[in-house]
Enzyme design. Structure first.
Site, PDB file in Angstrom:
ATOM      1  N   SER A   8      -0.841  -4.809   1.463  1.00 30.89           N
ATOM      2  CA  SER A   8       0.209  -4.315   0.282  1.00 30.89           C
ATOM      3  C   SER A   8       1.287  -3.167   0.802  1.00 30.89           C
ATOM      4  CB  SER A   8      -0.899  -3.330  -0.649  1.00 30.89           C
ATOM      5  OG  SER A   8      -1.783  -3.995  -1.032  1.00 30.89           O
ATOM      6  N   LEU A  23      -5.111  -4.737   0.566  1.00 34.02           N
ATOM      7  CA  LEU A  23      -4.909  -5.617   1.459  1.00 34.02           C
ATOM      8  C   LEU A  23      -3.405  -6.380   1.446  1.00 34.02           C
ATOM      9  CD1 LEU A  23      -7.876  -7.635   0.295  1.00 34.02           C
ATOM     10  CD2 LEU A  23      -7.993  -5.973   2.095  1.00 34.02           C
ATOM     11  N   HIS A  51      -4.622  -7.119  -3.613  1.00 39.17           N
ATOM     12  CA  HIS A  51      -4.109  -7.650  -2.356  1.00 39.17           C
ATOM     13  C   HIS A  51      -2.435  -7.730  -2.643  1.00 39.17           C
ATOM     14  CE1 HIS A  51      -2.358 -11.610  -1.243  1.00 39.17           C
ATOM     15  NE2 HIS A  51      -2.910 -11.114  -0.041  1.00 39.17           N
ATOM     16  N   SER A  52      -1.675  -7.346  -1.808  1.00 37.91           N
ATOM     17  CA  SER A  52      -0.213  -7.409  -1.955  1.00 37.91           C
ATOM     18  C   SER A  52       0.269  -6.340  -2.845  1.00 37.91           C
ATOM     19  CB  SER A  52       0.376  -8.929  -2.194  1.00 37.91           C
ATOM     20  OG  SER A  52       1.645  -8.841  -1.956  1.00 37.91           O
ATOM     21  N   MET A  53       1.036  -7.060  -3.971  1.00 40.69           N
ATOM     22  CA  MET A  53       1.469  -6.072  -4.858  1.00 40.69           C
ATOM     23  C   MET A  53       0.349  -5.524  -5.826  1.00 40.69           C
ATOM     24  SD  MET A  53       4.488  -5.247  -4.755  1.00 40.69           S
ATOM     25  CE  MET A  53       4.688  -4.641  -6.506  1.00 40.69           C
TER      26      MET A  53
END
Length: 280
Positions: A203, A201, A174-176
């Site tokens: 990212s 997700l 998720h993200s980073m």
């Protein structure tokens, strides 16, 4: 001097007004619903290489389970770990919690028990990265990547006594966390066959939203150089899912890459809804 200050102030005010107007016009109400579960979640600490843990005392690896499944609620202890499923690893993002894996892990478990019991289930692992600000300070992402690499190697060793011995791990970032998953391939000696799939997700795979320091930019540059090698792309699947209009933190164009399957949350069949950055 004063005239220049006034001019810049007017420009900034105009940009703010245009942005606010655009937000009001294109605003979409949050349509996603919270996932529900019927058993308390448990995050069992997985201990492995003492040397790795000593070098990373702030990080830890956990295995997700629920009462009645891989966890004995009466004794409040885990059953003997006889893992027989497909290993999946969740990597949280900037200031993210390892407990964010609950939604995906719980739904996957529920679907397996209700509809797909004849198929292999997922064994969900999640890594605790101490909720570090990896999207702001590039100094932590290198250490996070090395720790996640050690986690993957250990996860695969946990199946040695099982009749089903997987050779790779599916990663959800998720993200980073998705960027950290990408960066695994930049580590010297890393076995790329250990990763079968990367699902990112929301990212920022293309570049950081704001590069606050040179280390974060250096991190992205190393990823770009490694992933430019075509041989790497032939061995794994990369899926990037953007939140859409409601994700005000990561614009959709930063999540799309030439070598990944790019999709917006609103385009997912039977979903058709934009999602916020945390909801995706």
């Amino acid at each position: 001097m004063f005239g220049s200050f006034v001019a810049w102030t007017l420009v900034l005010c105009l940009l703010w007004i245009l942005g606010y107007k655009s937000m009001q016009i294109h605003y979409t109400a949050e349509e996603c619903e919270m996932t529900w579960m019927f058993h308390p979640p448990h995050y069992q600490r997985v201990y492995f290489d003492t040397e790795v843990e000593a070098a990373n005392p702030q990080y830890s690896l956990h295995l997700y389970s629920e009462s009645g499944y891989m966890f004995d609620s009466a004794t409040d202890s885990s059953r003997a770990l006889e893992l027989t499923g497909i290993p999946a690893l969740f990597i949280p993002g900037n200031a993210g919690s390892f407990r964010q894996c609950r939604s995906s892990a719980s739904i996957a478990l529920e679907m397996h028990l209700a509809e797909f019991s004849h198929l292999k289930h997922f064994d969900f692992f999640t890594v605790n990265l101490n909720e570090e600000l990896s999207g702001i300070f590039g100094g932590v992402v290198f250490q996070q990547t090395r720790f996640v690499s050690a986690c993957i190697r250990h996860i695969l060793t946990m199946y040695k006594t099982s009749t089903h011995q997987p050779k790779s791990v599916a990663i959800i970032g998720h993200s980073m966390g998705g960027v950290v998953a990408q960066a695994l391939l930049t580590l010297p000696g890393f076995n790329t066959s250990c990763i079968s799939t990367i699902i990112a997700l929301a990212s920022p795979l293309k570049r950081p939203v704001i590069a606050f320091d040179h280390l974060l930019q250096q991190f992205y540059d190393s990823i770009e150089q490694e992933w430019a090698r075509k041989a790497v792309l032939e061995r794994m699947t990369v899926v990037s899912i953007a939140g859409g209009h409601l994700d005000w933190m990561i614009p959709a164009h930063l999540t799309a890459l030439n070598y990944s399957l790019n999709i917006a949350a609103a385009a997912v069949p039977r979903n058709w809804a934009h999602t916020g950055h945390q909801v995706v």
